[in-house]
Structures are given as structure tokens and as C-alpha cells.
Design a protein around this motif. Structure first.
Motif, PDB file in Angstrom:
ATOM      1  N   LYS A  38      43.711  54.745  -8.911  1.00 34.74           N
ATOM      2  CA  LYS A  38      42.112  55.602  -8.145  1.00 34.74           C
ATOM      3  C   LYS A  38      41.302  55.307  -9.710  1.00 34.74           C
ATOM      4  O   LYS A  38      41.679  55.188 -10.337  1.00 34.74           O
ATOM      5  CB  LYS A  38      42.230  56.626  -8.098  1.00 34.74           C
ATOM      6  N   GLN A  39      40.312  54.134  -8.496  1.00 39.48           N
ATOM      7  CA  GLN A  39      39.079  53.419  -9.549  1.00 39.48           C
ATOM      8  C   GLN A  39      38.835  55.155 -10.290  1.00 39.48           C
ATOM      9  O   GLN A  39      38.800  55.843  -9.875  1.00 39.48           O
ATOM     10  CB  GLN A  39      38.489  53.224  -9.146  1.00 39.48           C
ATOM     11  N   HIS A  40      38.459  54.628 -11.544  1.00 38.40           N
ATOM     12  CA  HIS A  40      37.579  56.525 -12.484  1.00 38.40           C
ATOM     13  C   HIS A  40      36.518  55.975 -12.465  1.00 38.40           C
ATOM     14  O   HIS A  40      35.402  56.415 -12.851  1.00 38.40           O
ATOM     15  CB  HIS A  40      38.483  56.248 -13.724  1.00 38.40           C
ATOM     16  N   SER A  41      35.834  55.198 -11.543  1.00 34.91           N
ATOM     17  CA  SER A  41      34.186  54.831 -11.604  1.00 34.91           C
ATOM     18  C   SER A  41      34.102  54.398 -10.301  1.00 34.91           C
ATOM     19  O   SER A  41      34.630  53.234  -9.861  1.00 34.91           O
ATOM     20  CB  SER A  41      33.590  54.066 -12.103  1.00 34.91           C
ATOM     21  N   LEU A  47      29.224  47.967  -5.762  1.00 30.49           N
ATOM     22  CA  LEU A  47      28.916  46.389  -6.255  1.00 30.49           C
ATOM     23  C   LEU A  47      29.617  45.721  -5.002  1.00 30.49           C
ATOM     24  O   LEU A  47      28.787  44.452  -4.670  1.00 30.49           O
ATOM     25  CB  LEU A  47      29.271  46.243  -6.859  1.00 30.49           C
ATOM     26  N   GLY A  48      30.541  46.000  -4.178  1.00 28.41           N
ATOM     27  CA  GLY A  48      31.021  45.429  -2.876  1.00 28.41           C
ATOM     28  C   GLY A  48      32.738  44.693  -3.237  1.00 28.41           C
ATOM     29  O   GLY A  48      32.811  44.006  -2.900  1.00 28.41           O
ATOM     30  N   CYS A  49      32.884  45.291  -4.224  1.00 29.07           N
ATOM     31  CA  CYS A  49      33.904  44.118  -5.063  1.00 29.07           C
ATOM     32  C   CYS A  49      35.495  44.601  -4.210  1.00 29.07           C
ATOM     33  O   CYS A  49      35.295  46.162  -4.021  1.00 29.07           O
ATOM     34  CB  CYS A  49      34.935  45.248  -7.044  1.00 29.07           C
ATOM     35  N   GLU A  50      36.213  43.992  -3.745  1.00 31.77           N
ATOM     36  CA  GLU A  50      36.953  44.223  -2.844  1.00 31.77           C
ATOM     37  C   GLU A  50      37.949  45.018  -3.779  1.00 31.77           C
ATOM     38  O   GLU A  50      38.414  44.286  -4.715  1.00 31.77           O
ATOM     39  CB  GLU A  50      37.155  42.464  -2.454  1.00 31.77           C
ATOM     40  N   ILE A  57      40.605  46.120  -8.435  1.00 30.39           N
ATOM     41  CA  ILE A  57      40.368  45.370  -8.221  1.00 30.39           C
ATOM     42  C   ILE A  57      40.456  44.570  -7.903  1.00 30.39           C
ATOM     43  O   ILE A  57      41.794  43.665  -8.330  1.00 30.39           O
ATOM     44  CB  ILE A  57      38.868  45.519  -8.638  1.00 30.39           C
ATOM     45  N   LYS A  58      40.280  43.204  -6.634  1.00 33.14           N
ATOM     46  CA  LYS A  58      40.849  42.147  -6.710  1.00 33.14           C
ATOM     47  C   LYS A  58      40.011  41.101  -7.285  1.00 33.14           C
ATOM     48  O   LYS A  58      38.880  41.075  -7.288  1.00 33.14           O
ATOM     49  CB  LYS A  58      40.565  41.745  -4.765  1.00 33.14           C
ATOM     50  N   THR A  59      40.899  41.159  -7.486  1.00 39.95           N
ATOM     51  CA  THR A  59      40.440  39.033  -8.737  1.00 39.95           C
ATOM     52  C   THR A  59      41.149  37.356  -7.948  1.00 39.95           C
ATOM     53  O   THR A  59      42.226  37.618  -7.778  1.00 39.95           O
ATOM     54  CB  THR A  59      40.968  39.444 -10.003  1.00 39.95           C
ATOM     55  N   ASP A  60      40.670  36.708  -8.715  1.00 37.11           N
ATOM     56  CA  ASP A  60      41.289  35.109  -8.386  1.00 37.11           C
ATOM     57  C   ASP A  60      41.560  35.330 -10.080  1.00 37.11           C
ATOM     58  O   ASP A  60      42.508  36.198 -11.248  1.00 37.11           O
ATOM     59  CB  ASP A  60      40.526  34.175  -8.332  1.00 37.11           C
ATOM     60  N   PHE A  61      42.841  33.905 -10.418  1.00 37.39           N
ATOM     61  CA  PHE A  61      43.364  33.660 -12.116  1.00 37.39           C
ATOM     62  C   PHE A  61      42.253  33.827 -13.306  1.00 37.39           C
ATOM     63  O   PHE A  61      42.600  34.090 -14.353  1.00 37.39           O
ATOM     64  CB  PHE A  61      43.906  32.973 -11.514  1.00 37.39           C
ATOM     65  N   GLN A  63      40.066  35.662 -13.104  1.00 37.49           N
ATOM     66  CA  GLN A  63      39.033  37.488 -13.660  1.00 37.49           C
ATOM     67  C   GLN A  63      38.060  37.007 -12.547  1.00 37.49           C
ATOM     68  O   GLN A  63      37.254  38.662 -12.744  1.00 37.49           O
ATOM     69  CB  GLN A  63      39.188  38.064 -14.859  1.00 37.49           C
ATOM     70  N   LYS A  64      37.767  36.566 -11.402  1.00 38.51           N
ATOM     71  CA  LYS A  64      36.755  37.017 -10.892  1.00 38.51           C
ATOM     72  C   LYS A  64      37.212  37.649  -9.808  1.00 38.51           C
ATOM     73  O   LYS A  64      37.851  37.419  -8.987  1.00 38.51           O
ATOM     74  CB  LYS A  64      36.174  35.597 -10.484  1.00 38.51           C
ATOM     75  N   THR A  65      35.983  38.662  -9.288  1.00 37.30           N
ATOM     76  CA  THR A  65      35.655  39.364  -8.321  1.00 37.30           C
ATOM     77  C   THR A  65      35.869  38.449  -6.794  1.00 37.30           C
ATOM     78  O   THR A  65      34.576  36.971  -6.867  1.00 37.30           O
ATOM     79  CB  THR A  65      34.933  40.438  -8.259  1.00 37.30           C
ATOM     80  N   ASN A  66      35.132  39.031  -5.572  1.00 39.42           N
ATOM     81  CA  ASN A  66      34.064  38.760  -5.077  1.00 39.42           C
ATOM     82  C   ASN A  66      32.880  38.782  -4.633  1.00 39.42           C
ATOM     83  O   ASN A  66      32.655  38.287  -4.342  1.00 39.42           O
ATOM     84  CB  ASN A  66      35.022  39.455  -3.628  1.00 39.42           C
ATOM     85  N   ILE A  67      32.430  39.201  -5.690  1.00 39.50           N
ATOM     86  CA  ILE A  67      31.094  39.304  -5.988  1.00 39.50           C
ATOM     87  C   ILE A  67      30.359  38.391  -6.906  1.00 39.50           C
ATOM     88  O   ILE A  67      31.262  38.556  -8.139  1.00 39.50           O
ATOM     89  CB  ILE A  67      30.685  40.425  -6.485  1.00 39.50           C
ATOM     90  N   PRO A  68      30.127  37.711  -6.323  1.00 38.49           N
ATOM     91  CA  PRO A  68      29.523  36.509  -7.709  1.00 38.49           C
ATOM     92  C   PRO A  68      28.857  36.883  -9.003  1.00 38.49           C
ATOM     93  O   PRO A  68      27.931  38.153  -9.354  1.00 38.49           O
ATOM     94  CB  PRO A  68      27.983  35.684  -7.142  1.00 38.49           C
ATOM     95  N   GLY A  69      29.222  36.453 -10.598  1.00 42.81           N
ATOM     96  CA  GLY A  69      29.313  37.015 -11.330  1.00 42.81           C
ATOM     97  C   GLY A  69      29.354  38.416 -12.127  1.00 42.81           C
ATOM     98  O   GLY A  69      29.429  38.913 -12.796  1.00 42.81           O
ATOM     99  N   VAL A  70      30.578  38.698 -10.970  1.00 44.26           N
ATOM    100  CA  VAL A  70      31.006  40.476 -11.806  1.00 44.26           C
ATOM    101  C   VAL A  70      32.970  39.806 -11.738  1.00 44.26           C
ATOM    102  O   VAL A  70      33.568  38.927 -11.163  1.00 44.26           O
ATOM    103  CB  VAL A  70      31.265  41.556 -10.263  1.00 44.26           C
ATOM    104  N   PHE A  71      33.095  39.938 -12.712  1.00 46.16           N
ATOM    105  CA  PHE A  71      34.394  39.539 -13.704  1.00 46.16           C
ATOM    106  C   PHE A  71      34.652  41.120 -14.134  1.00 46.16           C
ATOM    107  O   PHE A  71      33.838  42.602 -14.749  1.00 46.16           O
ATOM    108  CB  PHE A  71      34.282  39.123 -14.836  1.00 46.16           C
ATOM    109  N   VAL A  72      36.112  40.990 -13.661  1.00 44.82           N
ATOM    110  CA  VAL A  72      37.072  42.513 -13.854  1.00 44.82           C
ATOM    111  C   VAL A  72      38.076  42.432 -15.131  1.00 44.82           C
ATOM    112  O   VAL A  72      39.106  40.777 -14.804  1.00 44.82           O
ATOM    113  CB  VAL A  72      37.455  43.513 -13.114  1.00 44.82           C
ATOM    114  N   CYS A  73      38.396  42.967 -16.332  1.00 43.51           N
ATOM    115  CA  CYS A  73      39.631  42.771 -16.832  1.00 43.51           C
ATOM    116  C   CYS A  73      40.252  44.799 -17.505  1.00 43.51           C
ATOM    117  O   CYS A  73      40.066  45.560 -16.848  1.00 43.51           O
ATOM    118  CB  CYS A  73      39.344  42.348 -17.410  1.00 43.51           C
ATOM    119  N   GLY A  74      41.439  44.465 -17.327  1.00 45.39           N
ATOM    120  CA  GLY A  74      42.703  45.734 -17.755  1.00 45.39           C
ATOM    121  C   GLY A  74      43.180  46.206 -16.618  1.00 45.39           C
ATOM    122  O   GLY A  74      43.311  45.474 -15.393  1.00 45.39           O
TER     123      GLY A  74
END
Length: 106
Positions: A38-41, A47-50, A57-61, A63-74
Motif C-alpha cells: 500500500k502506497q503511503h502517499s 499524478l496518474g502513475c500506473e 509503482i510500475k517502472t521501466d528499467f 525507473q521511469k513511470t508511465n508519466i513523462p518526467g516522473v521517476f520513482v525508486c526504492g
């Protein structure tokens, strides 16, 4: 086993046994499982992240999300919950953000 777990018995956080919906109880010294995250935020959803099926949060290799300019990690983007993985994915995300900023036309 596919029977639903109804209760987890523990002593100070150390698992002793699992009780299933069919009332069968099995004692364990250790239990490993893949539980939904469960995301804590709500920011990723706003933002519409898948999200993945498990709630990360779904990322590619890179760490990009499906939203341009949004990266996630951890922990929010991986089932691998460790400081080493958070540092690794943060390093990748930072490097790719830097590359995109350098190559962007203003």
C-alpha cells in the motif's frame, strides 16, 4: 497452499503459526510471503502513475513511470525492500533524470 489465512499467531513479532480459513493451524519457524503493498502517499495515483498488481509503482528499467518526467525508486517501486536496492534504483533514476535534463532543449 491456496487456503486463505485467517490469523497469524506470533510472540513479540516472531511467527509461531498460521491459522487458515478452514481452521487448520500450521506451526512455522519462518514464513515468507508476497503481500500487496500500500502506497503511503496518494501522490502517485494523483499524478496518474500506473501501479503493479501488487501495488508498487510500475517502472521501466530506467525507473521511469508511465508519466513523462516522473521517476520513482526504492520500496514504493519494488518488492525488493532493502537499503541497497533503494540506493541502486535511486542512482539509476538520478542518472537518467540528469541525462534527460542535459539533452533537453530549453
Amino acid at each position: 497452499m491456496e487456503t486463505e489465512i485467517s490469523e497469524l499467531k506470533h510472540q513479540n513479532g516472531l511467527v509461531e503459526s498460521l491459522i487458515f480459513s478452514d481452521r487448520k493451524e500450521i506451526e512455522f519457524e519462518a514464513v515468507y510471503g508476497a503481500f500487496p503493498f500500500k502506497q503511503h502517499s496518494e501522490i502517485p495515483q494523483i499524478l496518474g502513475c500506473e501501479l503493479t498488481e501488487m501495488g508498487h509503482i510500475k517502472t521501466d528499467f530506467m525507473q521511469k513511470t508511465n508519466i513523462p518526467g516522473v521517476f520513482v525508486c526504492g520500496d514504493n517501486s519494488s518488492m525488493m525492500r532493502s537499503v541497497a536496492n533503494a540506493v541502486y534504483t535511486g542512482n539509476i533514476a538520478g542518472a537518467i533524470v540528469n541525462m534527460e535534463m542535459v539533452t533537453d532543449s530549453f
